[in-house]
Design a protein around this motif. Structure first.
Motif, PDB file in Angstrom:
ATOM      1  N   ARG A   1     -24.741  44.053 -51.946  1.00  0.00           N
ATOM      2  CA  ARG A   1     -24.171  44.691 -50.595  1.00  0.00           C
ATOM      3  C   ARG A   1     -24.255  43.895 -49.308  1.00  0.00           C
ATOM      4  N   TYR A   2     -25.593  43.370 -49.069  1.00  0.00           N
ATOM      5  CA  TYR A   2     -25.678  42.506 -48.029  1.00  0.00           C
ATOM      6  C   TYR A   2     -25.599  40.905 -48.239  1.00  0.00           C
ATOM      7  N   GLY A   3     -24.924  40.474 -49.433  1.00  0.00           N
ATOM      8  CA  GLY A   3     -24.492  39.187 -49.533  1.00  0.00           C
ATOM      9  C   GLY A   3     -25.494  38.251 -50.490  1.00  0.00           C
TER      10      GLY A   3
ATOM     11  N   THR B   1     -19.001  46.809 -49.800  1.00  0.00           N
ATOM     12  CA  THR B   1     -18.989  45.888 -48.520  1.00  0.00           C
ATOM     13  C   THR B   1     -17.812  45.103 -48.997  1.00  0.00           C
TER      14      THR B   1
ATOM     15  N   GLU C   1     -17.555  40.733 -45.195  1.00  0.00           N
ATOM     16  CA  GLU C   1     -18.717  41.258 -44.805  1.00  0.00           C
ATOM     17  C   GLU C   1     -20.015  40.815 -45.402  1.00  0.00           C
ATOM     18  N   ARG C   2     -19.929  40.532 -46.589  1.00  0.00           N
ATOM     19  CA  ARG C   2     -21.053  39.821 -47.347  1.00  0.00           C
ATOM     20  C   ARG C   2     -21.128  38.547 -46.769  1.00  0.00           C
TER      21      ARG C   2
ATOM     22  N   SER D   1     -23.049  38.568 -43.691  1.00  0.00           N
ATOM     23  CA  SER D   1     -24.282  39.068 -43.588  1.00  0.00           C
ATOM     24  C   SER D   1     -25.142  37.815 -44.300  1.00  0.00           C
TER      25      SER D   1
ATOM     26  N   ARG E   1     -26.230  35.517 -41.891  1.00  0.00           N
ATOM     27  CA  ARG E   1     -27.079  35.900 -41.060  1.00  0.00           C
ATOM     28  C   ARG E   1     -28.444  35.959 -41.454  1.00  0.00           C
ATOM     29  N   ARG E   2     -28.609  36.544 -42.743  1.00  0.00           N
ATOM     30  CA  ARG E   2     -29.907  37.194 -43.411  1.00  0.00           C
ATOM     31  C   ARG E   2     -30.604  35.763 -44.245  1.00  0.00           C
TER      32      ARG E   2
ATOM     33  N   LEU F   1     -33.389  44.839 -44.754  1.00  0.00           N
ATOM     34  CA  LEU F   1     -32.128  45.080 -44.466  1.00  0.00           C
ATOM     35  C   LEU F   1     -31.733  46.387 -43.534  1.00  0.00           C
TER      36      LEU F   1
END
Lengths: 232, 332
Positions: free
Chosen positions: A71-73, B94, B98-99, B102, B105-106, B164
């Motif tokens: 979900r966060y890539g 997502t 969006e992925r 993200s 960034r992460r 997260l």
């Protein structure tokens, strides 16, 4: 002789592409009935068989974590990371993964890797990233091939690695079955050692095929047009 | 003492949560049958702790549930999925954009929870056997790897939440449901196959195959006997999806009576290579669902047999190598 009908049922059911779950359930019931097993015993076999093989299901326990990371890539990050590494091709990356998977499994560390933990979130995106780096794009047939090879490298690695470990299911099954039925005292270490030649052969055979994957990908690139044919 | 049973309950609980989520999902195309499938499967995983296993397997905690009852539940679950009454719903997740954002960034922080799983599993698998509280071992002996996997999963989830910070921690379960639903009925096939092996053995399939093989193999042809043993292992594994189920059948039919007793093969290399010949069959069969159908489902491949197609050439070559090894090593 009639109990072999159950075996035939599995073959026919599969050939007719009937849902395997249905085929297996019915073939099991039919051959047991033909073999003179009572209905109550059949039900009991399903219960105890399920109860004693639950450990396979535990691999799915990691799905919430992997889903969350996706979900966060996570996949996107794995792709980016590899697309920056020069000289790393999909075939070479999968070769390294095959080696690591086989070696760690040979030391009993079978839970390093796996389709849910490693292949989907990390290994396949990395292999795709490597193709992206050298070819600039990844058409769908190539994606399919990369996915299939990533999954195959994982399975082949763990299969032909884990048997070299003394305390793994298959080695224990061999010694337990043979000792119980034929009054031998088979040494688990001996069984594990004789799995080593095949493990090496598996690495050489499949490793060679993985190295040829890059050439295949390049050929598939040449076959697929740069852009979907639009106007003249 | 913490044992493998705790981890089965954890996994059963996850399946149960998925079932309940689907029950509340009004848009799910096959809402109720799916809800029943996952809830029953989850409940069966938990109930398995209280059912006695087949003779010779480790005893259950407290065998208080009759195994025929669990067997009935398992058959119902299998039939629901077998008749095509299950199938994935749509889970909101997502978007690709969006992925990407993200991930940018992460960065490598995203790998930390993923790597927590193998790190903690291995740590507990190796060191867990020594942990003790007040002189009592913390883990049940022999369950370190399974317990390690369970603890590692929880640890990774906690690390993931901390790094997260999702607005709603429950998204982990909806995302987990998304992946689990793409696997679907294949999640139950491995257990059904091991039951099939059990039933085949009880019905006497191995003995019958032995009778047939005795008619085929000439008295003194070592090469032919080796080939029948190796190909038989691969063939039965193809059918039953599991080399463990093929091993007793082919060993009772050929491996022991002909190769060991008549021809004097050494058991250790013979049976080790025999099992590996079976593994070559595993590579080629959709019956080995957890190895060959689950990964393509998880990877959302268009061709669900794509992985098997890749594995077949390696399997054939390796089977030939195994036959050669089996002709040499056990007869030194």
């Amino acid at each position: 002789m009639i109990v072999l009908l159950g075996v035939a049922l599995v073959v026919v059911g599969f050939a007719l592409r009937i849902n395997p779950l249905l085929v297996v359930t019915i073939a099991g019931i039919v051959s047991a009935l033909l073999g003179g097993v009572s209905p109550l015993h059949i039900l009991e076999a399903f219960g105890s068989g399920f109860a004693s093989s639950r450990s396979i299901t535990l691999a799915f326990l990691v799905l919430p974590v992997i889903g969350l990371l996706e979900r966060y890539g996570l996949q996107q990050r794995a792709k980016t990371l590899v697309s920056q590494a020069a000289g790393l091709t999909a075939g070479r990356l999968l070769l390294v993964y095959l080696f690591v998977r086989q070696l760690t499994a040979a030391f009993g560390l079978t839970s390093i890797g796996g389709p849910a933990q490693m292949v989907r979130p990390v290994i396949y995106p990395m292999a795709e990233g490597a193709v992206m780096r050298s070819h600039g794009r990844v058409p769908e047939p190539v994606t399919e091939a990369i996915k299939a090879h990533a999954a195959a490298a994982d399975t082949i690695g763990v299969f032909f690695g884990e048997d070299c470990f003394v305390a793994i299911g298959s080695v224990l099954l061999i010694t337990a079955y043979v000792d119980a039925n034929y009054h031998l005292k088979l040494d688990a270490l001996q069984v594990a050692i004789w799995a080593v030649p095949t493990a090496i052969a598996a690495f050489l055979i499949h490793g060679f095929r993985l190295l040829r994957l890059d050439a295949r990908v390049a050929a598939m690139m040449a076959d697929s047009p740069e852009q979907p044919a639009s106007a003249q | 003492m913490i044992g493998a049973e705790w981890i089965y309950w954890l996994c059963g609980g996850f399946f149960f949560i998925v079932g309940v989520q689907i029950a509340f999902d009004r848009e799910h195309p096959k809402r109720w049958t799916n809800a029943i499938f996952w809830c029953l499967l989850g409940a069966s995983l938990c109930a398995g702790s209280f059912v006695a296993g087949p003779a010779g397997s480790p005893a259950a905690l407290h065998p208080t549930i009759p195994s025929w009852l669990l067997g009935g539940a398992v058959i119902v679950t299998a039939l629901i999925a077998g008749f095509g009454l299950t199938g994935p719903g749509t889970v909101r997740t997502t978007t690709e954009a969006e992925r990407e954002a993200s991930a940018a960034r992460r960065r490598n922080l995203l790998f930390v929870p993923a790597l927590t799983i193998p790190a903690v599993t291995v740590l507990i698998a190796i060191e867990g056997g020594r942990l003790s509280i007040g002189g009592h071992l913390l883990l049940v002996a022999g369950t370190q790897t399974l317990v390690g996997l369970g603890v590692a999963t929880i640890a990774a989830l906690v690390v993931g939440w901390a790094l997260l910070r999702p607005k709603n921690p429950a998204v982990a379960f909806t995302e987990g449901r998304r992946l689990l639903e793409s696997i679907g009925w294949a999640a139950l096939l491995p257990q059904m196959l091991s039951t099939l092996g059990l039933l085949f053995t009880q019905a006497g399939v191995g003995t019958q195959v032995g009778v047939i093989v005795h008619h085929i193999v000439p008295e003194h042809s070592r090469v032919l006997a080796v080939i029948v043993y190796a190909l038989g292992m691969a063939g039965f594994t193809l059918i039953m999806g599991n080399a463990f189920a093929a091993f007793p059948i082919m060993t009772a039919a050929v491996g022991w009576p002909i190769l060991v007793q008549q021809m004097g093969a050494h058991p250790a290399p013979l049976f080790a290579i025999g099992m590996l010949a079976g593994f070559c069959g595993t590579l080629c069969t959709p019956m080995a669902a957890n190895f060959n159908l689950v990964p393509p489902a998880l990877l959302e491949m268009r061709d669900k047999y794509g992985q098997i197609k890749v594995q077949i050439p390696t399997a054939i070559l390796l089977l030939a190598v195994n036959v050669c090894f089996m002709l040499i090593f056990p007869f030194r």
